[in-house]
Write a protein that holds these residues in place. Structure first.
Motif, short mmCIF file in Angstrom:
data_model
loop_
_atom_site.label_atom_id
_atom_site.label_comp_id
_atom_site.label_asym_id
_atom_site.label_seq_id
_atom_site.Cartn_x
_atom_site.Cartn_y
_atom_site.Cartn_z
N TRP A 1 0.84 -1.20 0.00
CA TRP A 1 0.00 0.00 0.00
C TRP A 1 0.88 1.25 0.00
O TRP A 1 0.65 2.19 -0.76
CB TRP A 1 -0.90 0.03 1.23
CG TRP A 1 -2.26 -0.58 1.06
CD1 TRP A 1 -2.71 -1.74 1.62
CD2 TRP A 1 -3.37 -0.05 0.31
NE1 TRP A 1 -4.02 -1.97 1.25
CE2 TRP A 1 -4.45 -0.94 0.45
CE3 TRP A 1 -3.55 1.08 -0.47
CZ2 TRP A 1 -5.68 -0.74 -0.15
CZ3 TRP A 1 -4.78 1.29 -1.07
CH2 TRP A 1 -5.83 0.39 -0.91
N ARG A 2 1.88 1.28 0.89
CA ARG A 2 2.74 2.45 1.00
C ARG A 2 3.56 2.64 -0.28
O ARG A 2 3.69 3.76 -0.77
CB ARG A 2 3.66 2.31 2.22
CG ARG A 2 4.66 3.45 2.42
CD ARG A 2 4.04 4.84 2.46
NE ARG A 2 3.05 5.01 3.48
CZ ARG A 2 3.29 5.52 4.69
NH1 ARG A 2 4.50 5.89 5.02
NH2 ARG A 2 2.31 5.66 5.55
N THR B 1 1.33 3.98 -2.95
CA THR B 1 1.03 5.39 -2.65
C THR B 1 2.19 6.28 -3.10
O THR B 1 1.98 7.35 -3.68
CB THR B 1 0.76 5.58 -1.14
OG1 THR B 1 -0.33 4.75 -0.75
CG2 THR B 1 0.45 7.03 -0.82
N MET C 1 2.19 6.44 -6.91
CA MET C 1 1.07 7.25 -7.37
C MET C 1 1.35 8.73 -7.11
O MET C 1 1.06 9.59 -7.96
CB MET C 1 -0.22 6.83 -6.66
CG MET C 1 -1.47 7.53 -7.14
SD MET C 1 -1.97 7.12 -8.84
CE MET C 1 -2.84 5.57 -8.55
N ALA C 2 1.93 9.05 -5.96
CA ALA C 2 2.24 10.44 -5.63
C ALA C 2 3.29 11.00 -6.59
O ALA C 2 3.15 12.12 -7.09
CB ALA C 2 2.74 10.54 -4.19
N TYR D 1 -1.76 11.35 -6.62
CA TYR D 1 -2.13 11.28 -5.20
C TYR D 1 -1.49 12.45 -4.47
O TYR D 1 -0.28 12.68 -4.57
CB TYR D 1 -1.66 9.96 -4.59
CG TYR D 1 -2.06 9.77 -3.15
CD1 TYR D 1 -3.34 9.36 -2.81
CD2 TYR D 1 -1.14 10.01 -2.12
CE1 TYR D 1 -3.71 9.20 -1.48
CE2 TYR D 1 -1.50 9.84 -0.79
CZ TYR D 1 -2.78 9.43 -0.47
OH TYR D 1 -3.14 9.27 0.83
N ALA E 1 0.00 13.70 -1.48
CA ALA E 1 0.56 13.06 -0.29
C ALA E 1 0.95 14.06 0.79
O ALA E 1 1.80 13.78 1.63
CB ALA E 1 1.78 12.22 -0.69
N ARG F 1 -6.73 -1.18 -5.32
CA ARG F 1 -5.85 -0.24 -4.62
C ARG F 1 -5.61 1.02 -5.45
O ARG F 1 -5.59 2.13 -4.92
CB ARG F 1 -4.53 -0.92 -4.27
CG ARG F 1 -4.72 -2.00 -3.22
CD ARG F 1 -3.41 -2.68 -2.87
NE ARG F 1 -3.65 -3.76 -1.91
CZ ARG F 1 -2.74 -4.23 -1.07
NH1 ARG F 1 -1.51 -3.74 -1.08
NH2 ARG F 1 -3.02 -5.19 -0.23
N LEU G 1 -6.74 4.95 -4.37
CA LEU G 1 -5.80 6.07 -4.27
C LEU G 1 -6.15 7.21 -5.22
O LEU G 1 -5.80 8.37 -4.95
CB LEU G 1 -4.38 5.59 -4.57
CG LEU G 1 -3.77 4.64 -3.53
CD1 LEU G 1 -2.44 4.08 -4.03
CD2 LEU G 1 -3.58 5.35 -2.19
N CYS G 2 -6.81 6.90 -6.33
CA CYS G 2 -7.06 7.94 -7.33
C CYS G 2 -8.26 7.55 -8.20
O CYS G 2 -8.37 6.39 -8.62
CB CYS G 2 -5.82 8.11 -8.21
SG CYS G 2 -5.93 9.41 -9.45
#
Length: 201
Positions: A63-64, A67, A70-71, A76, A78, A106, A110-111
């Motif tokens: 997940w991290r 993330t 994606m950021a 995302y 963040a 997932r 997140l988006c």
């Protein structure tokens, strides 16, 4: 040493293949105008960074890592983590074990899919015709490099499934091949985030 030296006539040059080495004094090194590496995810992830995300299974490493990817790619915000980006950058996420529907869930969490950035690309073992090639083998590394393209961030999730055949993952000598490849990616300006499970013997 004597036997090795005796093989050469006096005056014959001994050449060593490889890069030219250059020794600099500390003041020269510190004062040299080294090119600044761009910040992919402030305040901690720069171009050419080699980072490991290490924790026990089931704690949220994937997940991290997703993330982060994606950021970096602009999908995302963040700021809740205290992170920020200057501009979206190409990212690729190599997932060797997650089911495709879980990965899709997932991504959507997140988006919104309608604004999801195409700067983030997914290379999924479960969505392919077969397993991802082992990064322990030169052929596997070459195949993966062909997929990396212009990525500034490469996420490798995870060591146990991507480096099959590497040997004992906990032995330092087993990492010689992996380390050499990761450093070659760094020299190309790519940041690499490696996900690894804790709790191994």
């Amino acid at each position: 040493i004597a036997a090795s030296v005796a093989r050469y006539d006096a005056g014959d040059p001994i050449t060593v293949a490889g890069p030219q080495l250059k020794v600099m004094t500390a003041p020269d090194f510190a004062g040299y105008a080294w090119p600044a590496r761009a910040m992919l995810l402030a305040p901690w992830l720069r171009e050419g960074s080699l980072t490991m995300l290490h924790a026990p299974r089931g704690i949220g490493k994937s997940w991290r890592a997703l993330t982060i990817a994606m950021a970096v790619s602009g999908g995302y915000d963040a700021r809740a983590f205290g992170w920020s980006i200057e501009a979206p950058a190409e990212s690729i996420y190599l997932d060797a074990e997650m089911a495709p529907d879980d990965m899709a869930f997932r991504l959507r969490a997140l988006c919104d899919v309608n604004v999801m950035p195409d700067k983030l690309r997914i290379l999924s073992a479960m969505a392919a015709d077969g397993p991802l090639p082992s990064l322990a083998q030169p052929e596997g590394r070459l195949l993966v490099e062909d997929c990396i393209g212009p990525a500034k961030l490469i996420v490798l999730d995870n060591v146990s499934t991507l480096w099959t055949g590497l040997g004992d993952h906990n032995a330092a000598e087993s990492w010689d091949v992996a380390q050499e490849w990761l450093l070659s990616l760094r020299r190309k300006g790519m940041a690499v985030l490696v996900v690894d499970h804790g709790g191994k013997s």
